[in-house]
Design a protein around this motif. Sequence first.
Motif, PDB file in Angstrom:
ATOM      1  N   LEU A  27       0.826  -1.211   0.000  1.00  0.00           N
ATOM      2  CA  LEU A  27       0.000   0.000   0.000  1.00  0.00           C
ATOM      3  C   LEU A  27       0.853   1.251   0.000  1.00  0.00           C
ATOM      4  CD1 LEU A  27      -2.511  -1.121   2.788  1.00  0.00           C
ATOM      5  CD2 LEU A  27      -2.890  -1.200   0.321  1.00  0.00           C
ATOM      6  N   SER A  28       0.447   2.201  -0.833  1.00  0.00           N
ATOM      7  CA  SER A  28       1.137   3.494  -0.830  1.00  0.00           C
ATOM      8  C   SER A  28       0.201   4.579  -1.362  1.00  0.00           C
ATOM      9  CB  SER A  28       2.408   3.428  -1.685  1.00  0.00           C
ATOM     10  OG  SER A  28       3.195   4.576  -1.462  1.00  0.00           O
ATOM     11  N   SER A  29       0.745   5.770  -1.445  1.00  0.00           N
ATOM     12  CA  SER A  29      -0.023   6.886  -1.985  1.00  0.00           C
ATOM     13  C   SER A  29       0.851   7.669  -2.948  1.00  0.00           C
ATOM     14  CB  SER A  29      -0.490   7.794  -0.849  1.00  0.00           C
ATOM     15  OG  SER A  29      -0.911   9.031  -1.383  1.00  0.00           O
ATOM     16  N   TYR A  30       0.237   8.210  -4.015  1.00  0.00           N
ATOM     17  CA  TYR A  30       0.984   9.009  -4.981  1.00  0.00           C
ATOM     18  C   TYR A  30       1.008  10.483  -4.606  1.00  0.00           C
ATOM     19  CZ  TYR A  30       0.617   4.977  -8.163  1.00  0.00           C
ATOM     20  OH  TYR A  30       0.693   3.743  -8.741  1.00  0.00           O
ATOM     21  N   ASP A  31       0.102  10.891  -3.719  1.00  0.00           N
ATOM     22  CA  ASP A  31       0.047  12.327  -3.442  1.00  0.00           C
ATOM     23  C   ASP A  31      -0.041  12.654  -1.951  1.00  0.00           C
ATOM     24  OD1 ASP A  31      -2.622  11.466  -3.223  1.00  0.00           O
ATOM     25  OD2 ASP A  31      -3.175  12.296  -5.167  1.00  0.00           O
ATOM     26  N   VAL A  32      -1.203  12.490  -1.372  1.00  0.00           N
ATOM     27  CA  VAL A  32      -1.383  12.881   0.038  1.00  0.00           C
ATOM     28  C   VAL A  32      -1.750  11.656   0.873  1.00  0.00           C
ATOM     29  CG1 VAL A  32      -2.115  15.229  -0.535  1.00  0.00           C
ATOM     30  CG2 VAL A  32      -3.830  13.428  -0.318  1.00  0.00           C
ATOM     31  N   GLN A  33      -1.964  11.889   2.156  1.00  0.00           N
ATOM     32  CA  GLN A  33      -2.361  10.799   3.034  1.00  0.00           C
ATOM     33  C   GLN A  33      -3.796  10.368   2.734  1.00  0.00           C
ATOM     34  OE1 GLN A  33      -1.800  11.736   7.122  1.00  0.00           O
ATOM     35  NE2 GLN A  33      -2.722   9.860   7.866  1.00  0.00           N
ATOM     36  N   HIS A  34      -3.982   9.068   2.579  1.00  0.00           N
ATOM     37  CA  HIS A  34      -5.315   8.521   2.366  1.00  0.00           C
ATOM     38  C   HIS A  34      -5.606   7.465   3.420  1.00  0.00           C
ATOM     39  CE1 HIS A  34      -5.946  10.453  -1.516  1.00  0.00           C
ATOM     40  NE2 HIS A  34      -4.732  10.097  -1.863  1.00  0.00           N
ATOM     41  N   GLY A  35      -6.891   7.208   3.606  1.00  0.00           N
ATOM     42  CA  GLY A  35      -7.284   6.140   4.525  1.00  0.00           C
ATOM     43  C   GLY A  35      -7.737   4.941   3.722  1.00  0.00           C
ATOM     44  N   PHE A  36      -7.214   3.792   4.059  1.00  0.00           N
ATOM     45  CA  PHE A  36      -7.578   2.563   3.363  1.00  0.00           C
ATOM     46  C   PHE A  36      -8.502   1.776   4.276  1.00  0.00           C
ATOM     47  CE2 PHE A  36      -6.822  -1.889   2.176  1.00  0.00           C
ATOM     48  CZ  PHE A  36      -6.872  -1.850   0.800  1.00  0.00           C
ATOM     49  N   SER A  37      -9.798   1.901   3.998  1.00  0.00           N
ATOM     50  CA  SER A  37     -10.788   1.232   4.824  1.00  0.00           C
ATOM     51  C   SER A  37     -11.387   0.101   4.000  1.00  0.00           C
ATOM     52  CB  SER A  37     -11.865   2.242   5.222  1.00  0.00           C
ATOM     53  OG  SER A  37     -12.843   1.615   5.996  1.00  0.00           O
ATOM     54  N   GLN A  89      -3.786   3.439   7.201  1.00  0.00           N
ATOM     55  CA  GLN A  89      -3.418   4.723   6.625  1.00  0.00           C
ATOM     56  C   GLN A  89      -2.354   4.506   5.560  1.00  0.00           C
ATOM     57  OE1 GLN A  89      -4.421   8.019   7.491  1.00  0.00           O
ATOM     58  NE2 GLN A  89      -6.062   6.958   8.562  1.00  0.00           N
ATOM     59  N   VAL A  90      -2.529   5.127   4.411  1.00  0.00           N
ATOM     60  CA  VAL A  90      -1.479   5.053   3.397  1.00  0.00           C
ATOM     61  C   VAL A  90      -0.841   6.424   3.241  1.00  0.00           C
ATOM     62  CG1 VAL A  90      -2.364   3.054   2.158  1.00  0.00           C
ATOM     63  CG2 VAL A  90      -3.187   5.283   1.533  1.00  0.00           C
ATOM     64  N   LEU A  91       0.477   6.414   3.198  1.00  0.00           N
ATOM     65  CA  LEU A  91       1.223   7.664   3.186  1.00  0.00           C
ATOM     66  C   LEU A  91       2.120   7.752   1.959  1.00  0.00           C
ATOM     67  CD1 LEU A  91       2.267   7.394   6.890  1.00  0.00           C
ATOM     68  CD2 LEU A  91       0.818   9.206   5.992  1.00  0.00           C
ATOM     69  N   PRO A  92       2.203   8.942   1.371  1.00  0.00           N
ATOM     70  CA  PRO A  92       3.140   9.092   0.258  1.00  0.00           C
ATOM     71  C   PRO A  92       4.562   8.899   0.788  1.00  0.00           C
ATOM     72  CG  PRO A  92       2.264  11.227   0.938  1.00  0.00           C
ATOM     73  CD  PRO A  92       1.504  10.188   1.696  1.00  0.00           C
ATOM     74  N   GLY A  93       5.397   8.261  -0.010  1.00  0.00           N
ATOM     75  CA  GLY A  93       6.791   8.060   0.411  1.00  0.00           C
ATOM     76  C   GLY A  93       7.020   6.752   1.137  1.00  0.00           C
ATOM     77  N   TYR A  94       5.943   6.039   1.425  1.00  0.00           N
ATOM     78  CA  TYR A  94       6.084   4.768   2.139  1.00  0.00           C
ATOM     79  C   TYR A  94       5.305   3.661   1.458  1.00  0.00           C
ATOM     80  CZ  TYR A  94       8.066   7.548   5.862  1.00  0.00           C
ATOM     81  OH  TYR A  94       8.854   8.393   6.566  1.00  0.00           O
ATOM     82  N   GLU A  95       5.925   2.477   1.490  1.00  0.00           N
ATOM     83  CA  GLU A  95       5.256   1.281   0.981  1.00  0.00           C
ATOM     84  C   GLU A  95       5.045   0.371   2.181  1.00  0.00           C
ATOM     85  OE1 GLU A  95       7.443  -0.686  -2.116  1.00  0.00           O
ATOM     86  OE2 GLU A  95       6.268  -2.529  -1.955  1.00  0.00           O
ATOM     87  N   TRP A  96       3.805   0.102   2.479  1.00  0.00           N
ATOM     88  CA  TRP A  96       3.466  -0.711   3.638  1.00  0.00           C
ATOM     89  C   TRP A  96       3.022  -2.076   3.122  1.00  0.00           C
ATOM     90  CZ3 TRP A  96      -0.939   0.761   7.602  1.00  0.00           C
ATOM     91  CH2 TRP A  96      -0.883  -0.123   8.690  1.00  0.00           C
ATOM     92  N   VAL A  97       3.721  -3.110   3.525  1.00  0.00           N
ATOM     93  CA  VAL A  97       3.381  -4.459   3.074  1.00  0.00           C
ATOM     94  C   VAL A  97       2.580  -5.142   4.181  1.00  0.00           C
ATOM     95  CG1 VAL A  97       4.264  -6.608   2.104  1.00  0.00           C
ATOM     96  CG2 VAL A  97       5.542  -4.483   1.777  1.00  0.00           C
ATOM     97  N   VAL A  98       1.302  -5.347   3.902  1.00  0.00           N
ATOM     98  CA  VAL A  98       0.402  -5.913   4.906  1.00  0.00           C
ATOM     99  C   VAL A  98      -0.101  -7.279   4.450  1.00  0.00           C
ATOM    100  CG1 VAL A  98      -1.625  -5.444   6.337  1.00  0.00           C
ATOM    101  CG2 VAL A  98      -0.406  -3.547   5.278  1.00  0.00           C
TER     102      VAL A  98
END
Length: 181
Positions: free
Chosen positions: A113-123, A137-146
Motif C-alpha cells: 500500500l502506498s499513496s501518490y500524493d497525500v495521506q489517504h485512509g484505506f478502509s 493509513q497510506v502515506l506518500p513516500g512509504y510502501e506498507w506491506v500488509v
Amino acid sequence: MTSPIKPPEGNWWDQTVNRRESIWLGLGVVWSLVLFGWMSIWTRTGDQNPIGETYQVSESEFREKMNAYEEAAEETEQGLVPEGTDVYMAGIRFAWDGAPVVLEAGTQYDFHLSSYDVQHGFSLRPEATLSKQINLQVLPGYEWVVPMTFDEPGTYHIICNEFCGEGHRSMHDTIIVTEEN
Ligand SMILES: [Cu+2]
C-alpha cells in the motif's frame, strides 16, 4: 446589567469536599493511570496492532512497481487478477490505482500500500457487513506491506476514510473475493 444567574449563597468556594466525592475523584485518577499504563502494554501485545513491514519509496519508484505488477496481472471484466500473491494498491486523489482486483478466499496475499500524493485512509469493508472494517493509513513516500487473507468470498469495498480533498467521497473501489479453488 444584572446577571440572570444567581450566585449560590454563602462562601461556597471554601467548603471541604465531601468524602465520597474525594473517593470518586481518587478512583478516577487511579483508573486513568491504569488505562494509561494499559495503553503501553496494549501497543506491545495487542492483537489489533498493524502488522507488516514499511519501506521508504518514492512516488516514481512505486509507480514503476505498480506498472510491472499490472503488466504481469491478468485483466478481466471484474478486475485485475494478480500473477502471484503480491497485490499493489495506491491512493491518488481521488481513486485507487490497482483496483478493482480479483482475489481468492483462503490465500494469504501481501498488500503493498502506498499513496501518490497525500495521506489517504484505506478502509476495507465486506459488502454483507459494512460495519465490519479494518482501517489503515497510506502515506506518500512509504510502501506498507500488509499480509491479508480473506476468509469469506464476496465483494469488499475500499473506501478512503481520510479527508483528502473535494472528490474524497467518490474515492471508492472494490476487491472481489472468489471461492477457494
Ligand atoms: Cu479521501
